[in-house]
Motif scaffolding. Structure first.
Motif, PDB file in Angstrom:
ATOM      1  N   SER A  53     -23.508  10.548 -17.729  1.00 23.09           N
ATOM      2  CA  SER A  53     -24.418  11.157 -18.699  1.00 23.09           C
ATOM      3  C   SER A  53     -24.660  12.623 -18.388  1.00 23.09           C
ATOM      4  O   SER A  53     -24.576  13.486 -19.244  1.00 23.09           O
ATOM      5  N   SER A  54     -24.978  12.884 -17.142  1.00 26.90           N
ATOM      6  CA  SER A  54     -25.188  14.241 -16.647  1.00 26.90           C
ATOM      7  C   SER A  54     -24.984  14.200 -15.139  1.00 26.90           C
ATOM      8  O   SER A  54     -24.720  13.143 -14.574  1.00 26.90           O
ATOM      9  N   LEU A  55     -25.120  15.303 -14.494  1.00 28.96           N
ATOM     10  CA  LEU A  55     -24.827  15.411 -13.060  1.00 28.96           C
ATOM     11  C   LEU A  55     -25.556  14.322 -12.263  1.00 28.96           C
ATOM     12  O   LEU A  55     -26.781  14.291 -12.222  1.00 28.96           O
ATOM     13  N   THR A  67     -20.853  22.984  -6.148  1.00 25.08           N
ATOM     14  CA  THR A  67     -19.687  23.662  -5.579  1.00 25.08           C
ATOM     15  C   THR A  67     -18.380  22.957  -5.930  1.00 25.08           C
ATOM     16  O   THR A  67     -17.316  23.546  -5.821  1.00 25.08           O
ATOM     17  N   GLU A  68     -18.471  21.717  -6.362  1.00 21.94           N
ATOM     18  CA  GLU A  68     -17.281  20.963  -6.765  1.00 21.94           C
ATOM     19  C   GLU A  68     -16.724  21.554  -8.056  1.00 21.94           C
ATOM     20  O   GLU A  68     -17.482  22.036  -8.898  1.00 21.94           O
ATOM     21  N   PRO A  69     -15.400  21.522  -8.254  1.00 19.70           N
ATOM     22  CA  PRO A  69     -14.812  22.048  -9.493  1.00 19.70           C
ATOM     23  C   PRO A  69     -15.367  21.353 -10.736  1.00 19.70           C
ATOM     24  O   PRO A  69     -15.578  20.137 -10.749  1.00 19.70           O
ATOM     25  N   LEU A  70     -15.585  22.164 -11.774  1.00 21.74           N
ATOM     26  CA  LEU A  70     -16.123  21.675 -13.043  1.00 21.74           C
ATOM     27  C   LEU A  70     -15.124  21.896 -14.166  1.00 21.74           C
ATOM     28  O   LEU A  70     -14.271  22.783 -14.088  1.00 21.74           O
ATOM     29  N   VAL A  71     -15.282  21.106 -15.217  1.00 20.88           N
ATOM     30  CA  VAL A  71     -14.451  21.228 -16.403  1.00 20.88           C
ATOM     31  C   VAL A  71     -15.352  21.088 -17.628  1.00 20.88           C
ATOM     32  O   VAL A  71     -16.352  20.360 -17.601  1.00 20.88           O
ATOM     33  N   VAL A  77     -20.203  19.301 -19.952  1.00 24.01           N
ATOM     34  CA  VAL A  77     -19.811  19.822 -18.642  1.00 24.01           C
ATOM     35  C   VAL A  77     -19.651  18.632 -17.705  1.00 24.01           C
ATOM     36  O   VAL A  77     -20.531  17.769 -17.634  1.00 24.01           O
ATOM     37  N   ALA A  78     -18.533  18.583 -16.983  1.00 23.36           N
ATOM     38  CA  ALA A  78     -18.247  17.451 -16.106  1.00 23.36           C
ATOM     39  C   ALA A  78     -17.668  17.916 -14.778  1.00 23.36           C
ATOM     40  O   ALA A  78     -17.021  18.966 -14.700  1.00 23.36           O
ATOM     41  N   ARG A 106     -11.327  22.558 -20.356  1.00 18.67           N
ATOM     42  CA  ARG A 106     -11.302  23.959 -19.919  1.00 18.67           C
ATOM     43  C   ARG A 106     -11.885  24.044 -18.512  1.00 18.67           C
ATOM     44  O   ARG A 106     -13.057  23.742 -18.316  1.00 18.67           O
ATOM     45  N   PRO A 107     -11.101  24.481 -17.541  1.00 20.44           N
ATOM     46  CA  PRO A 107     -11.657  24.669 -16.194  1.00 20.44           C
ATOM     47  C   PRO A 107     -12.791  25.704 -16.252  1.00 20.44           C
ATOM     48  O   PRO A 107     -12.702  26.706 -16.955  1.00 20.44           O
ATOM     49  N   LEU A 108     -13.855  25.415 -15.526  1.00 18.60           N
ATOM     50  CA  LEU A 108     -14.993  26.328 -15.492  1.00 18.60           C
ATOM     51  C   LEU A 108     -15.022  27.026 -14.142  1.00 18.60           C
ATOM     52  O   LEU A 108     -15.391  26.443 -13.133  1.00 18.60           O
ATOM     53  N   ASP A 109     -14.598  28.269 -14.140  1.00 26.87           N
ATOM     54  CA  ASP A 109     -14.629  29.084 -12.934  1.00 26.87           C
ATOM     55  C   ASP A 109     -15.952  29.836 -12.900  1.00 26.87           C
ATOM     56  O   ASP A 109     -16.353  30.440 -13.881  1.00 26.87           O
ATOM     57  N   ARG A 110     -16.624  29.742 -11.758  1.00 25.70           N
ATOM     58  CA  ARG A 110     -17.910  30.442 -11.655  1.00 25.70           C
ATOM     59  C   ARG A 110     -17.889  31.442 -10.549  1.00 25.70           C
ATOM     60  O   ARG A 110     -17.345  31.419  -9.578  1.00 25.70           O
TER      61      ARG A 110
END
Length: 101
Positions: free
Chosen positions: A22-24, A54-58, A4-5, A97-101
């Motif tokens: 590495s991670s968030l 809140t920032e877009p994730l992929v 997850v990025a 893959r865009p991650l929509d939450r």
């Protein structure tokens, strides 16, 4: 294998040629490896560590056979997770893959 990025981190990696988060909020240099997940793990990682982002994730879909850095599956608690010991070469990412939450 999955990671997850933040979209902004992935876009910077594409421009630079490799991914070093590495991670968030933690870099490869700080952690010593990049965290990754199996298909059955990434949603839990998303919920545990990225729920307030809140920032877009992929979701990066990684082909382990294409990695130029070593990948080691290591015990974490009662489970195991893949760790990449070096930068993630962008051509090892076969899908985003865009991650929509």
């Amino acid at each position: 294998m999955f990671h997850v990025a933040l979209v902004s981190d992935w876009e910077a990696a594409v421009a630079a040629g490799d991914y070093r988060v590495s991670s968030l909020g933690v870099t490869l240099e700080q952690e010593g490896f990049l965290h990754a997940s199996r298909a059955d793990q990434w949603e839990g990682v998303l919920q545990r560590y990225y729920a307030d982002v809140t920032e877009p994730l992929v979701l990066l879909v990684i082909d382990p056979a294409r990695l130029t850095a070593p990948m080691v599956v290591e015990a974490v608690g009662q489970d195991t997770y893949p760790h990449i010991y070096g930068p993630l070469n962008v051509d090892a990412v076969v899908e985003t893959r865009p991650l929509d939450r």
